[in-house]
Design an enzyme around this catalytic site. Structure first.
Site, PDB file in Angstrom:
ATOM      1  CD1 TRP A 154      -2.444   1.708   1.098  1.00 44.36           C
ATOM      2  CD2 TRP A 154      -2.295   1.885   2.360  1.00 44.36           C
ATOM      3  NE1 TRP A 154      -3.404   2.232   1.649  1.00 44.36           N
ATOM      4  CE2 TRP A 154      -2.975   2.616   1.841  1.00 44.36           C
ATOM      5  CE3 TRP A 154      -1.585   1.385   3.518  1.00 44.36           C
ATOM      6  CZ2 TRP A 154      -3.564   3.488   3.355  1.00 44.36           C
ATOM      7  CZ3 TRP A 154      -2.041   2.439   5.008  1.00 44.36           C
ATOM      8  CH2 TRP A 154      -2.543   3.812   4.995  1.00 44.36           C
ATOM      9  CG  ASP A 235      -1.872  -2.352   8.039  1.00 38.43           C
ATOM     10  OD1 ASP A 235      -2.591  -2.567   8.222  1.00 38.43           O
ATOM     11  OD2 ASP A 235      -1.053  -1.462   7.073  1.00 38.43           O
ATOM     12  CE  LYS A 271     -10.324  -0.205   2.396  1.00 36.56           C
ATOM     13  NZ  LYS A 271      -9.371   0.295   3.266  1.00 36.56           N
TER      14      LYS A 271
END
Length: 424
Positions: A154, A235, A271
């Site tokens: 990311w 993460d 999310k």
């Protein structure tokens, strides 16, 4: 002199027009910042007047009509919360209830680490904030360390550790030819890194590739980390959202815990609960004992203090209400599985449409990968063609947000990809 006078409390005066001009040109050398590679896609999409345009760049869930979704469990939690709480500051460390529920979700309901109070944890501004506070913590207490980051990752990961002034090194992860995991090279990099190195790992649904190690590969990675004394920082932005099963999606973390690693973890509820704008997450660090956990938590809070002082209340209340109530949690588990299943279904549909068109390329990786993003393998030039000729928007690395794919546009998307790649 005039600036010093103002700081000392005396009125700010300019002795001449020269001083005024020098201040007016203070920012003359400031150049416009480059557009964010992800957020810039949405800006371009919104500016396009074409009615049949498609946005598969957005990193947010959409329903089969392409509309944003608010989960029913969230609506119910908000109904219960409304008018029931004041608006006082949370402690610097955040909501105790939200943190407790987050730790159970990440580390297991019956985790001995939780019972023994060996986890230092604070509420964070979603996963981004959790990563940033940890990066600053790493810089402050391990100033000579580096962070190993996968290629690719990311894009904001690089920004976070850069601005925390932590040197970065890369480790192999994605294999472009197979569109899968470059496991041999990854293991070599782990073995060759200096003992005690920090590694950033994606717990599940690797962003942007959607490529995850198998359970057996995770066990090999964990073993090699043990041999080298590396520190794993996970993460975990997609727990539950990847496979539809939060326990399955936390498997990598559980493997590392079984092997006795003192890991760190960034959790996000953007999310898996659709709480994008609420910016609610959790940062946790496993410690040797309760005393060390108390000390580490105090330092994490101290880092948060000059950044934002206290985390926001509302999202934390929503999360703790959902996870703390058996019926609401059951509803959430059903809804998060529904989101995951829709994305899995769109992967299947996109692959089938491409194969029906007679594409000479293999598209198996679309269904082999998992999570919100599909690393398509398209080149930047092919992506540019999709945008220019078909008004399809995605990041130039070929990352497709499967959340933007619907039964209504999957055929159009497949045909565009087929046309753009058939001569590859």
């Amino acid at each position: 002199m005039a600036i010093r006078a103002a700081i000392s409390g005396r009125p700010l005066k300019f002795s001449s027009s020269v001083g005024a001009r020098s201040l007016s040109s203070l920012w003359r050398n400031v150049e416009p910042a480059p557009k964010d590679p992800i957020l810039g896609v949405t800006e371009a999409f919104l500016a396009d007047p074409t009615p049949h345009k498609v946005n598969v760049g957005v990193g947010a869930y959409r329903d089969n009509n392409g509309k944003p979704v608010v989960l029913e469990c969230v609506r119910e939690a908000e109904r219960r919360i409304a008018g029931s709480f004041n608006m006082e500051y949370l402690p610097m460390g955040g909501s105790v209830n939200m943190i407790e529920e987050s730790l159970k979700l990440a580390y297991g309901e019956n985790s001995d680490l939780i019972k023994d109070k060996r986890i230092a944890a604070i509420q964070a501004l979603s996963g981004t904030g959790a990563c940033r506070i940890f990066a600053d913590f790493q810089r402050r207490f391990c100033p000579d360390s580096q962070i190993y980051i996968p290629v690719p990752t990311w894009s904001n990961h690089h920004n976070i550790w850069r601005d925390a002034h932590v040197p970065q090194k890369m480790y192999h992860y994605y294999h472009p030819e197979t569109k899968g995991l470059d496991f041999a090279a990854l293991m070599d990099d782990i073995k060759n890194a200096p003992n005690g190195s920090f590694f950033l790992l994606h717990a599940c649904a690797h962003n942007p590739t959607g490529v995850d190690p198998t359970e057996e590969q995770w066990r090999e990675i964990s073993h090699q980390f043990k041999v080298k004394g590396h520190f794993a920082f996970f993460d975990m932005a997609y727990q539950g959202f990847a496979s539809g099963n939060p326990e399955k999606d936390a498997k990598a973390i559980r493997i590392f815990l079984e092997d006795g690693h003192p890991i760190g973890c960034a959790q996000s509820y953007a999310k898996n609960m659709g709480l994008y704008g609420q910016r609610v997450g959790c940062l946790s660090v496993v410690c040797e004992d309760e005393k060390q956990a108390v000390a580490v938590k105090s330092q994490l809070q101290q880092l948060a203090r000059p950044m934002y002082s206290n985390p926001p209340v509302h999202g934390a209340l929503v999360v703790s209400t959902i996870l703390g109530d058996p019926n609401l949690k059951k509803l959430w588990l059903g809804e998060v599985k529904g989101m995951a299943d829709r994305i899995i279904g769109m992967r299947t549909a996109l692959r089938e449409n491409l194969e029906k068109l007679g594409s000479p390329l293999s598209w198996e990786h679309i269904t082999n990968q998992i999570g919100m993003f599909c690393y398509s393998g398209m080149t930047p030039e092919q992506v540019d063609r999709l945008t220019k000729e078909y008004h399809i928007y995605m990041t130039r690395n070929g990352r497709i947000s499967m959340a933007g794919v619907t039964t209504g546009n999957v055929g159009y998307l497949a045909n565009a990809i087929h046309e753009a790649t058939k001569s590859a």
